[in-house]
Write a protein that holds these residues in place. Sequence first.
Motif, PDB file in Angstrom:
ATOM      1  N   THR A  61      52.103   7.910  76.760  1.00  0.00           N
ATOM      2  CA  THR A  61      51.998   7.063  75.609  1.00  0.00           C
ATOM      3  C   THR A  61      50.780   6.150  75.885  1.00  0.00           C
ATOM      4  OG1 THR A  61      54.321   7.251  75.139  1.00  0.00           O
ATOM      5  CG2 THR A  61      53.192   5.409  74.243  1.00  0.00           C
ATOM      6  N   THR A  62      50.006   5.597  74.940  1.00  0.00           N
ATOM      7  CA  THR A  62      49.171   4.872  75.047  1.00  0.00           C
ATOM      8  C   THR A  62      49.475   3.831  74.415  1.00  0.00           C
ATOM      9  OG1 THR A  62      47.163   6.469  75.399  1.00  0.00           O
ATOM     10  CG2 THR A  62      46.301   4.281  74.701  1.00  0.00           C
ATOM     11  N   VAL A  63      49.215   2.407  74.538  1.00  0.00           N
ATOM     12  CA  VAL A  63      49.401   1.214  73.766  1.00  0.00           C
ATOM     13  C   VAL A  63      48.204   0.200  73.949  1.00  0.00           C
ATOM     14  CG1 VAL A  63      51.907   1.271  74.244  1.00  0.00           C
ATOM     15  CG2 VAL A  63      50.596  -0.205  75.528  1.00  0.00           C
ATOM     16  N   ASP A  64      48.206  -0.646  72.662  1.00  0.00           N
ATOM     17  CA  ASP A  64      47.336  -1.680  72.769  1.00  0.00           C
ATOM     18  C   ASP A  64      47.926  -2.796  73.067  1.00  0.00           C
ATOM     19  OD1 ASP A  64      44.667  -0.266  71.874  1.00  0.00           O
ATOM     20  OD2 ASP A  64      45.693  -0.010  69.915  1.00  0.00           O
ATOM     21  N   ILE A  65      47.556  -3.527  74.181  1.00  0.00           N
ATOM     22  CA  ILE A  65      48.053  -4.931  74.366  1.00  0.00           C
ATOM     23  C   ILE A  65      47.601  -6.041  73.815  1.00  0.00           C
ATOM     24  CG2 ILE A  65      49.301  -3.925  76.737  1.00  0.00           C
ATOM     25  CD1 ILE A  65      47.101  -5.531  78.047  1.00  0.00           C
ATOM     26  N   PHE A  66      48.469  -6.995  73.315  1.00  0.00           N
ATOM     27  CA  PHE A  66      48.108  -8.120  72.725  1.00  0.00           C
ATOM     28  C   PHE A  66      48.674  -9.291  73.741  1.00  0.00           C
ATOM     29  CE2 PHE A  66      49.242 -11.867  69.802  1.00  0.00           C
ATOM     30  CZ  PHE A  66      48.122 -12.328  69.968  1.00  0.00           C
ATOM     31  N   ILE A  67      47.447  -9.991  74.165  1.00  0.00           N
ATOM     32  CA  ILE A  67      47.878 -11.111  75.059  1.00  0.00           C
ATOM     33  C   ILE A  67      47.603 -12.060  74.342  1.00  0.00           C
ATOM     34  CG2 ILE A  67      47.252 -12.048  77.389  1.00  0.00           C
ATOM     35  CD1 ILE A  67      48.299  -9.211  77.475  1.00  0.00           C
ATOM     36  N   PRO A  68      48.597 -13.087  73.972  1.00  0.00           N
ATOM     37  CA  PRO A  68      48.532 -14.186  73.139  1.00  0.00           C
ATOM     38  C   PRO A  68      47.415 -15.415  73.893  1.00  0.00           C
ATOM     39  CG  PRO A  68      50.662 -13.805  73.053  1.00  0.00           C
ATOM     40  CD  PRO A  68      49.965 -12.692  74.002  1.00  0.00           C
ATOM     41  N   CYS A  69      46.989 -16.321  73.105  1.00  0.00           N
ATOM     42  CA  CYS A  69      45.937 -17.272  73.645  1.00  0.00           C
ATOM     43  C   CYS A  69      46.835 -18.137  74.795  1.00  0.00           C
ATOM     44  CB  CYS A  69      45.393 -18.136  72.697  1.00  0.00           C
ATOM     45  SG  CYS A  69      46.511 -18.566  71.350  1.00  0.00           S
ATOM     46  N   PHE A  70      48.063 -18.326  74.470  1.00  0.00           N
ATOM     47  CA  PHE A  70      48.937 -19.278  75.313  1.00  0.00           C
ATOM     48  C   PHE A  70      48.957 -18.472  76.782  1.00  0.00           C
ATOM     49  CE2 PHE A  70      51.366 -23.063  74.782  1.00  0.00           C
ATOM     50  CZ  PHE A  70      52.306 -22.960  75.930  1.00  0.00           C
ATOM     51  N   VAL A  71      49.144 -17.179  76.677  1.00  0.00           N
ATOM     52  CA  VAL A  71      49.461 -16.519  77.932  1.00  0.00           C
ATOM     53  C   VAL A  71      48.111 -16.309  78.729  1.00  0.00           C
ATOM     54  CG1 VAL A  71      50.295 -14.359  78.909  1.00  0.00           C
ATOM     55  CG2 VAL A  71      51.485 -15.241  77.096  1.00  0.00           C
TER      56      VAL A  71
END
Length: 247
Positions: A3-13
């Motif tokens: 499985t391939t996912v796109d990761i979203f890293i929020p600005c805060f993190v």
Amino acid sequence: MATTVDIFIPCFVDQLYPATAMHMVRVLERVGVAVNYNPNQTCCGQPAYNAGYVDQSRAVADKFLADFAAPATDAQRYIVSPSASCVGMVRNSYSDLYAGRPEQAACRAVQGRVYELTEFLVDVLGITAVPGARLAGKYTYHDSCSGLRECGLRAQPRQLLDAVAGLERLEMAETTTCCGFGGTFAVKFEAISVAMAQQKVEHALDTGADFIVSTDVSCLMHLESYIKKEKLPLKCLHVADVLASGW
């Protein structure tokens, strides 16, 4: 095929807790998930939206929809984030931002693919234990407002944490009560915000736990600032930090 996912890293993190982002990547790869990161990503628009700047928030959300448009070869590719708060923004508040607008269909397509980390592991992949995760001590879990009320997270993080070798859960009183952060709330109503953090930390201390764990680093930052100021024997950890420990 993995499985391939796109990761979203929020600005805060990204700006304050980059190690947590890397821990999420390690956990996903540990369970056989291939990770894709789009370096053009920025913010989901939540700060502006919560402050009442709807048009400005929509401009940021437009970029989010473009950055996370599914590739033609994998129209159902998941988007995974270590922040229940940001996932809640996309999944719920975007419906308000794009109601009756031409972008509504694109918005719904993204909303149907975005998941918080523990939700993705448990509800999508059916994983309730991360192999090799180990941390000695006792933890108490803080149900963030966004995680619980916007994403429906309660059992999922606890299942994964309870499977960590050496770790014991101790539930605190009023675990679902807000920590007092609330974004700009902590600035506008500082005294109330601090009092709420104090109450949450006192409940955690009453359990005898070593760690407070949650799905939102914003909550943890708020609690940790009070803990450090008062020099209290507690440590705040994001769930990804725990799941990536011991290996």
